[in-house]
Design a protein around this motif. Structure first.
Motif, short mmCIF file in Angstrom:
data_model
loop_
_atom_site.label_atom_id
_atom_site.label_comp_id
_atom_site.label_asym_id
_atom_site.label_seq_id
_atom_site.Cartn_x
_atom_site.Cartn_y
_atom_site.Cartn_z
N VAL A 242 15.55 10.58 -108.49
CA VAL A 242 14.32 11.02 -107.83
C VAL A 242 14.59 12.04 -106.74
O VAL A 242 13.66 12.62 -106.18
CB VAL A 242 13.55 9.82 -107.24
CG1 VAL A 242 13.04 8.91 -108.35
CG2 VAL A 242 14.42 9.04 -106.25
N GLY A 243 15.86 12.27 -106.41
CA GLY A 243 16.18 13.23 -105.37
C GLY A 243 17.63 13.66 -105.40
O GLY A 243 18.46 13.04 -106.06
N ILE A 244 17.91 14.74 -104.69
CA ILE A 244 19.29 15.25 -104.52
C ILE A 244 19.66 15.08 -103.06
O ILE A 244 19.07 15.72 -102.17
CB ILE A 244 19.39 16.73 -104.94
CG1 ILE A 244 18.98 16.91 -106.40
CG2 ILE A 244 20.81 17.24 -104.71
CD1 ILE A 244 19.85 16.17 -107.40
N ASN A 245 20.63 14.20 -102.79
CA ASN A 245 21.06 13.94 -101.41
C ASN A 245 21.54 15.24 -100.76
O ASN A 245 22.36 15.95 -101.34
CB ASN A 245 22.18 12.90 -101.40
CG ASN A 245 21.73 11.57 -101.96
OD1 ASN A 245 20.61 11.12 -101.70
ND2 ASN A 245 22.57 10.94 -102.76
N THR A 246 21.03 15.52 -99.56
CA THR A 246 21.26 16.85 -98.98
C THR A 246 21.84 16.83 -97.58
O THR A 246 22.80 17.54 -97.29
CB THR A 246 19.93 17.64 -98.99
OG1 THR A 246 19.48 17.75 -100.34
CG2 THR A 246 20.12 19.04 -98.41
N PHE A 247 21.30 16.04 -96.67
CA PHE A 247 21.86 16.03 -95.32
C PHE A 247 21.49 14.74 -94.61
O PHE A 247 20.67 13.94 -95.09
CB PHE A 247 21.41 17.25 -94.50
CG PHE A 247 19.94 17.28 -94.15
CD1 PHE A 247 19.45 16.62 -93.03
CD2 PHE A 247 19.05 18.00 -94.93
CE1 PHE A 247 18.10 16.67 -92.70
CE2 PHE A 247 17.69 18.06 -94.61
CZ PHE A 247 17.22 17.38 -93.49
N ILE A 248 22.13 14.55 -93.46
CA ILE A 248 21.85 13.41 -92.60
C ILE A 248 21.57 13.91 -91.19
O ILE A 248 21.96 15.02 -90.83
CB ILE A 248 23.01 12.39 -92.56
CG1 ILE A 248 24.29 13.07 -92.04
CG2 ILE A 248 23.24 11.77 -93.93
CD1 ILE A 248 25.46 12.13 -91.85
N LEU A 249 20.91 13.10 -90.41
CA LEU A 249 20.81 13.31 -88.97
C LEU A 249 21.72 12.28 -88.32
O LEU A 249 21.61 11.08 -88.57
CB LEU A 249 19.38 13.14 -88.48
CG LEU A 249 18.35 14.16 -88.99
CD1 LEU A 249 17.00 13.90 -88.35
CD2 LEU A 249 18.80 15.58 -88.70
N SER A 250 22.65 12.76 -87.51
CA SER A 250 23.66 11.86 -86.96
C SER A 250 24.21 12.40 -85.66
O SER A 250 24.37 13.62 -85.50
CB SER A 250 24.78 11.66 -87.98
OG SER A 250 25.84 10.92 -87.43
N ASP A 251 24.53 11.50 -84.75
CA ASP A 251 25.20 11.86 -83.51
C ASP A 251 26.71 11.80 -83.65
O ASP A 251 27.45 12.29 -82.79
CB ASP A 251 24.79 10.93 -82.37
CG ASP A 251 23.30 11.05 -82.04
OD1 ASP A 251 22.79 12.18 -82.13
OD2 ASP A 251 22.67 10.03 -81.71
N THR A 252 27.18 11.21 -84.75
CA THR A 252 28.61 10.98 -84.93
C THR A 252 29.20 11.75 -86.11
O THR A 252 30.41 11.85 -86.23
CB THR A 252 28.88 9.49 -85.16
OG1 THR A 252 28.25 9.08 -86.39
CG2 THR A 252 28.35 8.65 -84.01
N GLY A 253 28.36 12.27 -86.97
CA GLY A 253 28.85 12.91 -88.19
C GLY A 253 28.85 11.97 -89.37
O GLY A 253 28.97 12.40 -90.52
N GLY A 254 28.73 10.67 -89.11
CA GLY A 254 28.65 9.66 -90.17
C GLY A 254 27.24 9.15 -90.32
O GLY A 254 26.34 9.49 -89.53
#
Length: 379
Positions: A242-254
């Motif tokens: 249903v989707g293509i994983n693209t980015f995250i919001l993170s303060d740590t990079g993980g």
């Protein structure tokens, strides 16, 4: 007598023991069967369904990388973003979408690559070619020999419900040191839910993502997504992508439970354009210009209750649909437009040939105009 009684008692006791053992054994078998069925949950079945269609993308090439990127020294001494050319290797994920060996991934995974290899679940490594990319939509279409692989089953993001289960599949570990070759070919699976729908992002240097792009109507999930997951599939509990994983919001990079995926419908439309034209054709919005904002006083003078919408300074190409100077665009396909960013988010995911409904305020009443999007000719 006592002997017989004792013997009889022993026999009776043994019979009783054997009789009671039968339902216990039967109960154990039923329990094991129930446990086995419970283990084969809908999530496990979804993983088994989608995982064979996911590949690790290993990208190598000469790229420009920063060599002096300390913010303190850059700001204090006024130094520019000094870079150097360096051989780099990075990894991401991709999902097979057709029996012809086409794979969807993100443009930021393969951008600038000299060589692309797909590491398949069966352990094989195959060269892949880039059919085309859309930097604006962050979508890329790859192709390689499809032998031994099956395309994923595709679903529809428009049918998702907030709270339903999702599965993110990909290769966040990539080619990290210490990981055996056998382990590298196995994708990583994380599970979460649809946290929200239609999350939109405008360009911002504060975002720790592809900060120069508009990302409209993204799927938000708390399934753990980490570097290397980019380009991999987000699937529902039926194993449909249903989707293509693209980015995250993170303060740590993980992963911190804030992952975002491009809806599969938009990615597939981009793939269709790339397959047919070698690129995603750019929509013609030439000449269309807006005033920066509408003051409350101006809104009141034209009969608007609130100072919202965008006032047209020049209708440009949209004049063919009946748009006029000083019209106020209130919404695009029923999505409210409060400022220029809203207008961009409403129009960015559109493709040549799409029909867009503009909600327009004119002569103190709302009317609707139908705008058919055409191709820009200045490419």
């Amino acid at each position: 007598m006592i002997f017989r009684t004792t013997t009889s008692s022993v026999v009776l006791a043994l019979c009783a023991t054997m009789t009671s053992a039968i339902p216990i054994q039967q109960g154990t078998a039923d329990t094991q069967k129930a446990i086995a069925e419970e283990r084969l949950s809908v999530i496990v079945q979804a993983v088994q369904k989608v995982s064979p269609s996911v590949a690790s993308v290993v990208v190598s090439g000469i790229q420009r990388v920063p060599i002096f990127n300390d913010p303190f020294y850059r700001d204090f001494f006024g130094l520019g973003p000094a870079t150097t050319r360096r051989f780099t290797v990075q990894s991401g994920s991709a999902v097979m979408i057709s029996s012809a060996g086409e794979f969807l991934t993100n443009q930021h995974v393969v951008g600038g690559a000299d060589t692309i290899r797909l590491l398949l679940p069966n352990g094989e490594s195959r060269l892949a070619e880039v059919i085309g990319t859309s930097p604006e939509l962050d979508v890329a279409l790859l192709k390689c020999n499809p032998e031994g692989m099956e395309p994923a089953q595709l679903g529809a993001a428009k049918n998702l419900l907030v709270g339903e289960w999702l599965v993110a599949v990909g290769y966040p570990v990539g080619g990290r040191r210490g990981l055996t070759e056998e382990s590298r070919v196995r994708p990583t699976v994380t599970v979460g839910v649809v946290s929200a729908l239609e999350r939109s992002f405008v360009p911002s240097t504060r975002q720790q993502t592809r900060s120069s792009l508009f990302y409209p109507d993204m799927i938000q999930t708390d399934a753990a997504i980490n570097p290397g997951n980019s380009g991999g599939p987000l699937a529902n509990a039926s194993g449909e992508v249903v989707g293509i994983n693209t980015f995250i919001l993170s303060d740590t990079g993980g992963s911190q439970g804030l992952g975002f995926a491009i809806p599969i419908e938009r990615a597939l439309k981009a793939a269709d354009e790339i397959r047919t034209y070698g690129r995603v054709r750019r929509v013609n919005f030439s000449g269309l210009q807006f005033y920066r904002s509408i003051s409350d006083e101006k809104a009141a003078s034209i009969g608007l209750e609130e100072g919202q919408g965008l006032m047209v300074a020049d209708p440009g190409i949209a004049g063919e649909a009946g748009l006029r100077r000083d019209d106020v665009i209130l919404d695009v396909d029923r999505k409210s437009v409060r400022n220029f960013d809203d207008a961009q988010l409403a129009l960015v995911p559109r493709f040549v040939g799409d029909q867009v409904t503009l909600g327009v305020w004119r002569n103190e009443s709302r009317i609707e105009l139908q705008l058919v999007l055409t191709e820009a000719q200045d490419q």
